[in-house]
Write an enzyme that holds these catalytic residues in place. Sequence first.
Site, PDB file in Angstrom:
ATOM      1  N   SER A 109      42.765 -32.130   8.077  1.00 21.27           N
ATOM      2  CA  SER A 109      42.441 -31.466   6.821  1.00 21.27           C
ATOM      3  C   SER A 109      42.870 -30.000   6.841  1.00 21.27           C
ATOM      4  CB  SER A 109      40.942 -31.572   6.520  1.00 21.27           C
ATOM      5  OG  SER A 109      40.190 -30.983   7.559  1.00 21.27           O
ATOM      6  N   GLY A 110      43.076 -29.458   8.026  1.00 20.77           N
ATOM      7  CA  GLY A 110      43.552 -28.080   8.128  1.00 20.77           C
ATOM      8  C   GLY A 110      44.961 -27.897   7.584  1.00 20.77           C
TER       9      GLY A 110
ATOM     10  N   HIS B  82      37.743 -28.758  14.040  1.00 18.80           N
ATOM     11  CA  HIS B  82      38.650 -28.226  15.063  1.00 18.80           C
ATOM     12  C   HIS B  82      37.896 -28.097  16.381  1.00 18.80           C
ATOM     13  CE1 HIS B  82      41.499 -27.625  11.997  1.00 18.80           C
ATOM     14  NE2 HIS B  82      41.602 -26.314  11.964  1.00 18.80           N
TER      15      HIS B  82
ATOM     16  N   CYS C 186      40.825 -20.678   9.868  1.00 18.63           N
ATOM     17  CA  CYS C 186      39.784 -21.609  10.332  1.00 18.63           C
ATOM     18  C   CYS C 186      39.578 -21.567  11.846  1.00 18.63           C
ATOM     19  CB  CYS C 186      40.102 -23.031   9.875  1.00 18.63           C
ATOM     20  SG  CYS C 186      41.802 -23.544  10.194  1.00 18.63           S
TER      21      CYS C 186
ATOM     22  N   MET D 298      43.107 -29.398  -0.911  1.00 21.40           N
ATOM     23  CA  MET D 298      42.073 -29.797   0.049  1.00 21.40           C
ATOM     24  C   MET D 298      40.932 -28.784   0.103  1.00 21.40           C
ATOM     25  SD  MET D 298      41.487 -32.127   2.346  1.00 21.40           S
ATOM     26  CE  MET D 298      39.838 -32.107   3.081  1.00 21.40           C
ATOM     27  N   VAL D 299      41.274 -27.501   0.286  1.00 21.16           N
ATOM     28  CA  VAL D 299      40.230 -26.486   0.379  1.00 21.16           C
ATOM     29  C   VAL D 299      39.590 -26.265  -0.992  1.00 21.16           C
ATOM     30  CG1 VAL D 299      39.768 -24.053   0.888  1.00 21.16           C
ATOM     31  CG2 VAL D 299      41.222 -25.377   2.409  1.00 21.16           C
TER      32      VAL D 299
ATOM     33  N   THR E 152      42.709 -27.867  -6.923  1.00 17.21           N
ATOM     34  CA  THR E 152      42.970 -29.292  -6.679  1.00 17.21           C
ATOM     35  C   THR E 152      43.328 -29.615  -5.229  1.00 17.21           C
ATOM     36  OG1 THR E 152      45.266 -28.986  -7.373  1.00 17.21           O
ATOM     37  CG2 THR E 152      43.722 -29.774  -9.048  1.00 17.21           C
TER      38      THR E 152
ATOM     39  N   ASN F 279      36.382 -27.221  10.054  1.00 18.47           N
ATOM     40  CA  ASN F 279      37.457 -26.321   9.642  1.00 18.47           C
ATOM     41  C   ASN F 279      37.528 -26.048   8.152  1.00 18.47           C
ATOM     42  OD1 ASN F 279      38.276 -29.179   9.955  1.00 18.47           O
ATOM     43  ND2 ASN F 279      40.126 -28.490   8.900  1.00 18.47           N
ATOM     44  N   THR F 280      37.081 -26.983   7.307  1.00 21.67           N
ATOM     45  CA  THR F 280      37.160 -26.679   5.874  1.00 21.67           C
ATOM     46  C   THR F 280      35.827 -26.171   5.317  1.00 21.67           C
ATOM     47  OG1 THR F 280      36.718 -28.959   5.149  1.00 21.67           O
ATOM     48  CG2 THR F 280      39.034 -28.354   5.484  1.00 21.67           C
TER      49      THR F 280
END
Lengths: 342, 342, 342, 342
Positions: free
Chosen positions: B177-178, B240, B148, B13-14, B11, B320-321
């Site tokens: 988001s990192g 990034h 990342c 972000m990643v 659930t 980054n994701t």
Amino acid sequence: MKLKVGILGATGMVGQKFIELLSEHPWFKITSLAASERRIGKKYGEEVRWIVSQDVPKEVRDLELLPMDPKEFDADIVFSALPSDVAREVEKKFAEAGFVVASNASAYRMEEDVPLIIPEINADHLALIDVQKKNRGWDGFIVTNPNCTTIILTLTLKPLMDLGLREVNVATMQALSGAGYPGVASLDITDNIIPFIKGEEEKVESEPLKILGKLEGNKVRFADLKISASCHRVPVIDGHTEAVFARFDREVTVEEVREAFENFKPLDLPSSPEKLIIIREEADRPQPRLDRNAGRGMSVVVGRIRKDVSGIKYIVLGHNTVRGAAGASILNAELLVKEKII
Amino acid sequence: MKLKVGILGATGMVGQKFIELLSEHPWFKITSLAASERRIGKKYGEEVRWIVSQDVPKEVRDLELLPMDPKEFDADIVFSALPSDVAREVEKKFAEAGFVVASNASAYRMEEDVPLIIPEINADHLALIDVQKKNRGWDGFIVTNPNCTTIILTLTLKPLMDLGLREVNVATMQALSGAGYPGVASLDITDNIIPFIKGEEEKVESEPLKILGKLEGNKVRFADLKISASCHRVPVIDGHTEAVFARFDREVTVEEVREAFENFKPLDLPSSPEKLIIIREEADRPQPRLDRNAGRGMSVVVGRIRKDVSGIKYIVLGHNTVRGAAGASILNAELLVKEKII
Amino acid sequence: MKLKVGILGATGMVGQKFIELLSEHPWFKITSLAASERRIGKKYGEEVRWIVSQDVPKEVRDLELLPMDPKEFDADIVFSALPSDVAREVEKKFAEAGFVVASNASAYRMEEDVPLIIPEINADHLALIDVQKKNRGWDGFIVTNPNCTTIILTLTLKPLMDLGLREVNVATMQALSGAGYPGVASLDITDNIIPFIKGEEEKVESEPLKILGKLEGNKVRFADLKISASCHRVPVIDGHTEAVFARFDREVTVEEVREAFENFKPLDLPSSPEKLIIIREEADRPQPRLDRNAGRGMSVVVGRIRKDVSGIKYIVLGHNTVRGAAGASILNAELLVKEKII
Amino acid sequence: MKLKVGILGATGMVGQKFIELLSEHPWFKITSLAASERRIGKKYGEEVRWIVSQDVPKEVRDLELLPMDPKEFDADIVFSALPSDVAREVEKKFAEAGFVVASNASAYRMEEDVPLIIPEINADHLALIDVQKKNRGWDGFIVTNPNCTTIILTLTLKPLMDLGLREVNVATMQALSGAGYPGVASLDITDNIIPFIKGEEEKVESEPLKILGKLEGNKVRFADLKISASCHRVPVIDGHTEAVFARFDREVTVEEVREAFENFKPLDLPSSPEKLIIIREEADRPQPRLDRNAGRGMSVVVGRIRKDVSGIKYIVLGHNTVRGAAGASILNAELLVKEKII
């Protein structure tokens, strides 16, 4: 009795900052404002798109905008917030005509006989003024302050020189106000950064060498220091943040750096901050929104001083349009007054 | 016949990015999703606060969230998007129970017998899998991908190694988001940057040495390289940006660097981009909003390669994701399939 | 065989969006691009500051920019992304010269004999084309689409008309891309909103009345509806959000409104979305970043339908440069083809 | 001799604003600070994540955080910045124990015997204090201020009541600080708006009716006014902007509205602004970044007053954590002192 001051380029971003800072200045009083041709003859308060605070200060609201002509100016000091290409011609005209020009423009910064001054660092370079006047046959003269990013950086390099500073890599995260108004388009910088600022890296790599240099006879011998800069625009209104990697001739400790920063003292001028370099101990400071107004924008704020594989790294932040521009020129003018050059 | 895959930490972000990338994957099919305790037994589509696109992909909307228990999982590969502290226990349980764990967590990255893989760089380090299984008596095993920021950086360092790369200073401007979700508070980052990301610099300074290291017998001999990082959070959603200052054993030209980047080729895996390192010629690229989706987020984009006082500097940007997290783990899993390790 | 299309104002924000949408269009092929005078003769890919995606589409990169002269254009349809003042002259020249002009400009929208079309609402108003050609003695003709904010709003007003819609208050939160490029200065909109968009409220208050009006003989009788708009710019890249307060001749329920929205169907054209009005059930949708690309930017997304003291209120969101501009003109052109008017 | 004041919920966003405003207050001196359980016994300066300015004010830095227990408090007035559910219990305890509670929480606002005060509007409602004390048998009492959005709106509705105001539609664009800290996730609001704020519309639709109501005997008869609100979160740090559509019993002119606003005067209390409603004449004001600090955050700023199809519309902006929260409670306390109720 306050000295009369004028501003060239009064409607731009830096021009507005000059007005904001000068409108309550204990020594200076704004008497003349010049802007680009189409605005001449109109009232400042009606022509400017004022964006630095709620209202245009009352004392300049009804000033009529003048042409950039020395004959129209009634001032002891002229501050220049002009773009470099315009500055080259206009500042010369004013210096010729006998004005003291305190310029934030880059046009004359690197000329051999023009002082490039950060008062706390190289006030002695003001000796170039006589050279300049003689060289050029001018009645007045030009004194410049460095580029915004340079000033903030160099205020921290100065105390490191005695520790054997040899080389600097610096990556900057620069505020929107540094690009003037309208400047950076919102469509370019929302959810984005722009890893390029025209001419900026060249300035940051060369100007500190002159400022940190030694006055020898009629010339400044540049400091023996290597600087490499990578400059980036970020979505921040005011406040340049710089990540500095410093190498030294010898092993240097965090404690030595901290001490050097703390021992670097401000002058006693009206715009001088109480503390020149403020060191924050928190892990995540300095931050532009919280720290840019430190010392009413005239301090620089340092954090995260730490050792790395080849030296010391730290973060430094300063207010780019105060300490880095308008405030810098005003501090230079205050120095000139104190040194009785004006 | 697609391989069955599960996701630990589905659930977050990643986790969401794993689902987005896997929901249309040619080799893999999502069958098991696990989340934190309070969500167990609920439908994924109802529990997740989905923020990476308009809608939760249909195929996972009704999947019931499982506990992080190997017995509940029906999967050939388990992807881990867990925070490091949780990952340490949970990934071990799954590996013990015979699962292939492709982990984005940092928990096991630097363990001697755990491969830390960027498929284009050190696929041969997969030989550590046998060592790991033997050492630990596990039926399954853990393969990790780097942090990342490390991945994006190291993809550009690899081709420079042959040019005699010796030392790197890198300053990063990292996306929101990192930090996961909810992650960075808007009040902290609006009109601001935060010059600190916990644990990040340590990872960026150590992980590349392992990735670029040589497999010797049962061990990786770390690369002989010095890295110093300064990591900063900026108000950018994804992508990034890293400003790299590189020093070499010898004089290196911009042309050599450019060529080295261009000669570094992607593999032929489903998630491989067409071009591994995309070089932009514009003065102001790469930019996160424009370039982060290059190669569907699996390329890195380089710009502004230029000489400096002691070597070469350039900007590199990556998603980054995707390339930096979920896409990296998936690429590792694809490599395992191709190498017939699964 | 694809129809040949040209674009007037090809380098601007909406011009770029036209190119993005047309570069993969099944019926149309870009053959002619025109821009402002100083760009004529140069290659599109070199002149445009492309900001809507990573790269300028290959098929237009080498197209030479033309003057806005019908004799230079080789096209069946000409799309206009011109500013209104330029559009008035240029579109006329093209229509005179026999071109079909599908215009996003406001210049001709409210002229009595010019169709102002949203295909799903008032395709029958295309009958004005004959009136226009006859009135003006033109070989070609102009068809217009409404202002971005108008389109998004009116797509939701149409189904409400049968429920006795009488009056609308609408407050908008409009995206940056609606102001073109460079458009809104970042210094104006960072940590800020601007509660004014020149001419916007007037358009939103008048255009829907024509679109929702009835064709009677050679004229459109305007709809009997009162609209009051308050328009605001917010720091969002794409996607206009509109808060609508609607009053009716009678008591109307949320369920009736929902049904009316759901029963409003898209046409079967290449750019038509699968669903015209998407209703989100979540408490906090629609949101620009998550919902603007619904139906590839051609749907509008509605949420929070609720009763209030005098009627019904809801939120509607649409992609301002797709459904609200370039996509709208393209949909109009597709309609013309389908109706065999081209 | 200053009065001693305490703050409940001192570490949160509004708590910090209380401290900022009170740290230099002429009548009040902070003596007691309470925070959530895990912080008790620790120093304020070490526990707070201070985000409203550069530094925690010196005078509170070393104050030890207290439990929310009246016996631990040494104060004449207790300000409450608690979340509503906590406030219900805690404020009661303090009022029972004899404290004057000036609360920003919503818990008691709509209770029949609790004054909901905007000093410039309904100071006479303070008569409810006696009713409250008698009803509840408390030694102290609770006085509340409205929700932030309500205050800003109602300050403009009050002068319109005499013009026959009958109905209001209001769409708000609310600042991030209104959601507290950490509050809104940056991933939710970057390049986005959120068209929903829990419970907000209900407050905005009901609270003004009480504030504008008439005290009749022991009760307030609510004003006869219909309000419909649509509330939205925007990426702005401080300052709520509200687009108001107002209908009246009769035809009303822009000039009448302007005059009514100008004739509405501030009180003479320490936190009173010089001007209560500032009217900006520019087409594009008020703007949050430029206008939120008007009157040190205690004025509201109005712009764009214009006629529409059914009445008058205008924009109003105020500082949500000053006039809309901490400053509102402080103004209430000042009123209590002036009225000799304390």
